[in-house]
Enzyme design. Sequence first.
Site, PDB file in Angstrom:
ATOM      1  N   SER A 119       0.786  -1.231   0.000  1.00  0.00           N
ATOM      2  CA  SER A 119       0.000   0.000   0.000  1.00  0.00           C
ATOM      3  C   SER A 119       0.816   1.278   0.000  1.00  0.00           C
ATOM      4  O   SER A 119       0.314   2.337  -0.377  1.00  0.00           O
ATOM      5  CB  SER A 119      -0.946   0.010   1.205  1.00  0.00           C
ATOM      6  OG  SER A 119      -0.210  -0.083   2.420  1.00  0.00           O
ATOM      7  N   HIS A 155      -5.718  -3.568  -2.007  1.00  0.00           N
ATOM      8  CA  HIS A 155      -5.398  -2.607  -3.058  1.00  0.00           C
ATOM      9  C   HIS A 155      -5.352  -3.255  -4.437  1.00  0.00           C
ATOM     10  O   HIS A 155      -4.981  -2.602  -5.416  1.00  0.00           O
ATOM     11  CB  HIS A 155      -4.067  -1.926  -2.751  1.00  0.00           C
ATOM     12  CG  HIS A 155      -4.086  -1.117  -1.498  1.00  0.00           C
ATOM     13  ND1 HIS A 155      -4.419   0.218  -1.467  1.00  0.00           N
ATOM     14  CD2 HIS A 155      -3.839  -1.474  -0.207  1.00  0.00           C
ATOM     15  CE1 HIS A 155      -4.362   0.649  -0.219  1.00  0.00           C
ATOM     16  NE2 HIS A 155      -4.013  -0.350   0.563  1.00  0.00           N
ATOM     17  N   LYS A 196     -12.019   0.836  -0.481  1.00  0.00           N
ATOM     18  CA  LYS A 196     -11.202   1.358  -1.566  1.00  0.00           C
ATOM     19  C   LYS A 196     -12.007   1.307  -2.865  1.00  0.00           C
ATOM     20  O   LYS A 196     -12.835   2.162  -3.104  1.00  0.00           O
ATOM     21  CB  LYS A 196      -9.885   0.604  -1.610  1.00  0.00           C
ATOM     22  CG  LYS A 196      -9.094   0.831  -0.312  1.00  0.00           C
ATOM     23  CD  LYS A 196      -7.964  -0.097  -0.121  1.00  0.00           C
ATOM     24  CE  LYS A 196      -7.220   0.213   1.176  1.00  0.00           C
ATOM     25  NZ  LYS A 196      -7.998  -0.037   2.412  1.00  0.00           N
TER      26      LYS A 196
END
Length: 395
Positions: free
Chosen positions: A183, A211, A242
Amino acid sequence: MGLLQDKLEKYDLPQQFMAMGVYPYFRTIDSHQDTEVLMDGKKVLMFGSNAYTGLTYDRRIIEAAKAATDKYGTGCAGSRLLNGTLDIHVELEKELAEFVGKDEALCFSTGFTVNEGVIPQLTGRNDYIICDDRVHASIVDGRRLSFSTQLKYKHNDMAELEKELQKCAPDAIKLIVVDSVFSMEGDLANLPEIVRLKKKYNASIMVDEAHGLGVFGKQGRGVCDYFGVTEDIDLIMGTFSKSLASIGGFVAGDSSVINWLRHNARSYIFQASNTPAATAAAREALHIIKTEPERQERLWDITNYALKSFREAGFEIGETESPIIPLYVRDTEKTFIVTKMAFDEGIFINPVIPPACAPQDTLVRVALMATHTKEQVDYAVDKLTKCFRELGVVE
């Protein structure tokens, strides 16, 4: 409180930077999350968000959240184990399992508590947990709750991983836990090689796709799909905060393992279940990601454009292969200062200092969304180049 207060004051780095006027955290946003936000009435380009798909203000998701609130209310007032399981929780779990290619999935109220609750339940006192030394804090906290032997290997160093595996008792559980996309640095785990070592040493693998989902693989199914190793990964974890434009998380795997976690993961059975609005929002975002591949294509177009632009401008960006672009500063004070300078130029970026990185690896983190434009990237590269040059970081 005397000794405690004295110690805290001695190591209170935030207080030092507050006094300098360059403290960069907890900045208040006055608008919805998008490529441009309002802060204290000022328009600022947002390059600090993890909303890779750009869906946080999509009207379809907002309406889905509203409809769920109208139907179920604002909360569930209990854990999933007791009165907190809704039909939409179960439906989302089925869709997530299918999406990442596993038998079943289990939804938690945050992504952090997935790792915190799952990892300690997978191994026992005579087993091993093996992690890359740059895994996310939630993985670190999860393994700390385990009685198993804790082993680490240098970042993406497969020779070191093999050495750690060789230390393990052959008949013990050997759980390798790794981020698919790191990340802070934006680079990828070497999943093909990790899978090879798994098979050689009879280990198991848990991959954190926080991610990776929405970014890599077919329809955004993640890095496991991107490398074609999904069948060899035992557990896949992901978040809603996200690409899925909500809050929450999940873990997916074989039915027997998921059933075990359903009845033993403490951050699942003792935590209030996710709100109807958050659950419906994540589900609608998943539908959009699966049916709008052009969104992922736009994300990669702007990512490749930005990577090329930052490299040509002379920034050190490491080994990133993702919409996460680290701009290395390698000095804590300058990292805070350049963050403030960028904000004054109308650019929101995030500083990364220890413990999120090594002291010599401090950086500012630029993150891209599918909705960013080339003009916005050009502006950011131009202004950040000016700021970095002023501090002597870029020539």
